[in-house]
Design an enzyme around this catalytic site. Structure first.
Site, PDB file in Angstrom:
ATOM      1  N   GLU A  45       0.973  -1.237   0.013  1.00  0.00           N
ATOM      2  CA  GLU A  45      -0.093  -0.010  -0.019  1.00  0.00           C
ATOM      3  C   GLU A  45       0.961   1.174  -0.110  1.00  0.00           C
ATOM      4  O   GLU A  45       1.969   1.231   0.869  1.00  0.00           O
ATOM      5  CB  GLU A  45      -0.647  -0.075   1.326  1.00  0.00           C
ATOM      6  CG  GLU A  45      -2.028   0.968   1.224  1.00  0.00           C
ATOM      7  CD  GLU A  45      -2.715   0.848   2.651  1.00  0.00           C
ATOM      8  OE1 GLU A  45      -2.799  -0.292   3.249  1.00  0.00           O
ATOM      9  OE2 GLU A  45      -3.468   1.996   2.983  1.00  0.00           O
ATOM     10  N   ARG A 270       5.098 -12.693   9.701  1.00  0.00           N
ATOM     11  CA  ARG A 270       5.973 -11.482   9.308  1.00  0.00           C
ATOM     12  C   ARG A 270       7.313 -11.486  10.096  1.00  0.00           C
ATOM     13  O   ARG A 270       7.086 -12.305  11.076  1.00  0.00           O
ATOM     14  CB  ARG A 270       4.878 -10.342   9.497  1.00  0.00           C
ATOM     15  CG  ARG A 270       4.584 -10.041  10.967  1.00  0.00           C
ATOM     16  CD  ARG A 270       3.365  -9.323  10.766  1.00  0.00           C
ATOM     17  NE  ARG A 270       3.803  -7.690  10.365  1.00  0.00           N
ATOM     18  CZ  ARG A 270       3.284  -7.065   9.574  1.00  0.00           C
ATOM     19  NH1 ARG A 270       1.878  -7.416   9.052  1.00  0.00           N
ATOM     20  NH2 ARG A 270       3.620  -5.754   9.214  1.00  0.00           N
ATOM     21  N   LYS A 280       4.055   0.852   9.952  1.00  0.00           N
ATOM     22  CA  LYS A 280       4.492   1.897   8.809  1.00  0.00           C
ATOM     23  C   LYS A 280       3.689   3.239   9.807  1.00  0.00           C
ATOM     24  O   LYS A 280       4.227   4.257   9.716  1.00  0.00           O
ATOM     25  CB  LYS A 280       3.464   1.786   7.685  1.00  0.00           C
ATOM     26  CG  LYS A 280       4.497   1.230   6.659  1.00  0.00           C
ATOM     27  CD  LYS A 280       3.879   1.402   5.019  1.00  0.00           C
ATOM     28  CE  LYS A 280       3.174   0.124   4.878  1.00  0.00           C
ATOM     29  NZ  LYS A 280       2.666   0.066   3.566  1.00  0.00           N
TER      30      LYS A 280
END
Ligand code: ATP
Ligand code: MG
Length: 570
Positions: A45, A270, A280
């Site tokens: 994104e 992850r 983020k």
């Protein structure tokens, strides 16, 4: 030994080692599930810069595509309109390319699919599988129920297809204010998987989009967009992180209900790294709060920060190979990443001499008018092809302040009054006098040298315990050197109530009076070296200039990873 072997394998091709995802792909190839095709994608994104966690996903997706001679699509998951996205798109493309990701002609944007996605939504409505809901966001949350309690159906759930079509078109035309209506899938308000309780597919957002401008005021949600984008692109294996495990049911529902081509979603754990945050949202907080100089600050765990710090892409790929891919969440030690960087640079970086905290040394018996005394130095003992260079010696030199002690303890093998040491590649010197200023600070050493030891060995076989690096004062290049430490002082900064509270106060130290050997005057930005005995350093890509170099310390020479393994911690 095993580490060396792994590292070499890593450089050949990413992910040479097997993992559970490759086993699934092998099985699919055997069963001809996707007619022999392997298509993956990397779908960031564009709402921030990529970080080391994304590097793991890049290595995995592009690595698989490379090894199976398939494709990996670069796709921006840009369904959330916002102002700054263009900068992020550009940085992401640069970082993926730098990591070795090659998408060929397969560069896609979810926003390019907005028309098609709208048509799919209309089809769901026609099938009686989606409806326009007038409940507010808060009411929808209340109606959703909990893990132990079924949800409640919305009073708008049983609108006719015609009414839904008209309302959805009205949403598209901008007839209703933000948040007043949403399009929801009609699935099951009592599903044990809360995600399946009539998830939102579209919402009204009267915000311009960085690529589609003012064309849309409704935007599709991630779960609706992602599976259909994968399907339209012919992706075979849609690899994502574990937090999407519960979303897989919805992924499958959308594709089955619309009866379109159906890729397979596979989840993996992850990456989490000690002393690092990889969210983020929090990284944006560091940038916007001015806690770092920007996304590319060499202390940031971003790909661009690591690049500026001097981490080679090949070292990051080796690291990703080492950590592997699994389904269990884990915390990887930062020391392993640094080990990978050190190990890579050990083989690839040229050795040079640099003095960070200079102390003047005058060689009293060295002839005043000596012709240029050029000494031969090995560029990289690990790489015979790197060859040699010459470095000038002269009467006045700099050594590291730390390499001299007036009253040295037993284990200090460097220079002290009356002691003899070797200057690397040069001569044995003996300290004869210590000069101090009025405050008692040592300002200069007086030494003698033994001309017979030129090159660094005594013909009479006498030994010295210490070898020091040095730079000739008359030839030295002045430089700034930036020393970095971990950005956070907690092993897991996510445990801090406010992550900004556990920032390391000394994560950056700037040394402005460093002396480098002459060949470093014309260093190219981004070039990396080992400063002998000190660590690996990289010329800063922004601030370094010809004749005025600025270096970032990439990593020290201390192998904390090996130490941890010895202690049985790793
Ligand atoms: P954040 O939640 O911090 O915003 P994200 O996961 O939403 O990060 P995306 O841009 O959506 O970031 O991620 C793009 C791809 O990178 C996704 O496939 C995602 O699964 C993967 N990815 C993101 N973070 C990690 C991580 N820490 N380890 C491995 N893969 C990751
Ligand atoms: Mg995401």
């Amino acid at each position: 030994m095993t580490d060396k072997k792994n590292a070499d394998a890593g450089e050949k091709k990413s992910g040479a080692a097997g993992n559970f995802i490759r086993n699934i792909i092998d099985e699919d190839l055997k069963n001809n599930t996707y007619r022999g095709r392997v298509v993956t994608r990397f779908p960031p994104e564009p709402n921030g810069y990529l970080h080391i966690g994304h590097a793991k996903s890049i290595c995995l997706n592009f690595g698989i595509a490379g090894d199976y001679k398939g494709e990996c699509h670069m796709r921006f998951d840009d369904t959330n309109p916002s102002k700054e996205e263009t900068e992020y798109v550009e940085s992401i493309l640069e970082d993926v390319k730098w990591m070795g990701g090659n998408w060929g002609e397969h560069l896609y944007y979810a926003s390019d699919y907005f028309d098609k996605l709208y048509a799919f939504a209309v089809e769901l409505i026609r099938k009686g599988k989606a409806y326009v809901d007038d409940l507010s966001a808060e009411e929808i949350r209340e109606y959703r129920g909990t893990l132990t309690e079924a949800g409640k159906e919305s009073p708008y759930r049983n609108r006719s297809a015609e009414e839904n079509l008209a309302l959805f078109e009205g949403m598209k035309k901008g007839e209703f204010p933000d948040g007043s209506r949403v399009l929801r899938a009609k699935i099951d308000m009592a599903s044990p998987n809360i995600i399946m309780r009539d998830p939102t597919l579209y919402r009204i957002r009267k915000t311009a989009h960085h690529r589609t401008g003012e064309k849309w005021c409704i935007y599709p949600m991630y779960d609706f967009t992602h599976c259909l984008s994968d399907s339209m692109e012919g992706v075979t294996h849609s690899i994502c992180t574990l937090e999407f495990e519960n979303n897989r049911e919805l992924y499958d529902w959308v594709l089955s209900t619309l009866n379109v081509y159906h890729p397979r979603q596979i989840e993996f754990a992850r990456l989490n790294l000690t002393y690092t945050i990889l969210s983020k949202r929090k990284l944006i907080g560091l940038v916007q709060g001015g806690y770092v100089s920007g996304w590319e600050d060499p202390r940031m765990p971003t790909i661009s920060g690591m690049r500026r710090r001097g981490y080679p892409a090949g070292a990051i790929r080796n690291f990703c190979d080492r950590i592997g891919v699994a389904r269990r969440d884990s915390m990887v030690d930062m020391a392993l990443l640094e080990f990978s960087v050190r190990e890579y640079l050990n083989r690839h970086a040229r050795r040079v001499m640099a003095v960070l905290n200079p102390l003047r040394v005058v060689i009293e018996n060295y002839p005043e008018d000596s012709p240029e005394d050029m000494l031969e130095c090995i560029n990289n003992p690990e790489d015979p092809e790197a060859g040699t260079r010459t470095v000038p010696f002269s009467k006045v030199l700099y050594i590291e302040k730390e390499d001299f002690m007036e009253n040295p303890p037993k284990k200090f093998f460097r220079l002290g009054p009356g002691r003899e040491v070797r200057l690397r590649y040069a001569y044995f010197i003996t300290c004869t006098d210590v000069i101090k200023d009025e405050k008692g600070e040592i300002t200069e050493l007086r030494c003698t040298y033994d001309p017979a030891t030129r090159g660094g060995d005594a013909p009479d076989g006498r030994k010295v315990k210490g070898t020091l690096h040095w730079v000739s004062a008359a030839h030295a290049v002045d430089a700034e050197v930036r020393l970095y430490d971990y950005l956070f002082n907690r092993e897991n900064p996510n445990e801090c109530e406010d992550y900004k509270e556990c920032l390391h106060p000394d994560s950056l130290k700037v040394l402005t009076d460093c002396k480098l050997e002459p060949c470093l005057a014309q260093v190219a930005p981004g070039e990396r070296f080992q400063f002998e005995r000190l660590g690996y350093f990289c010329a800063d890509s922004r601030d370094s200039q010809p004749g005025k170099p600025v270096f970032n310390r990439t990593v020290t020479l201390r192998d904390t990873w090996a130490k941890m393994q010895k202690k049985g911690k790793a």
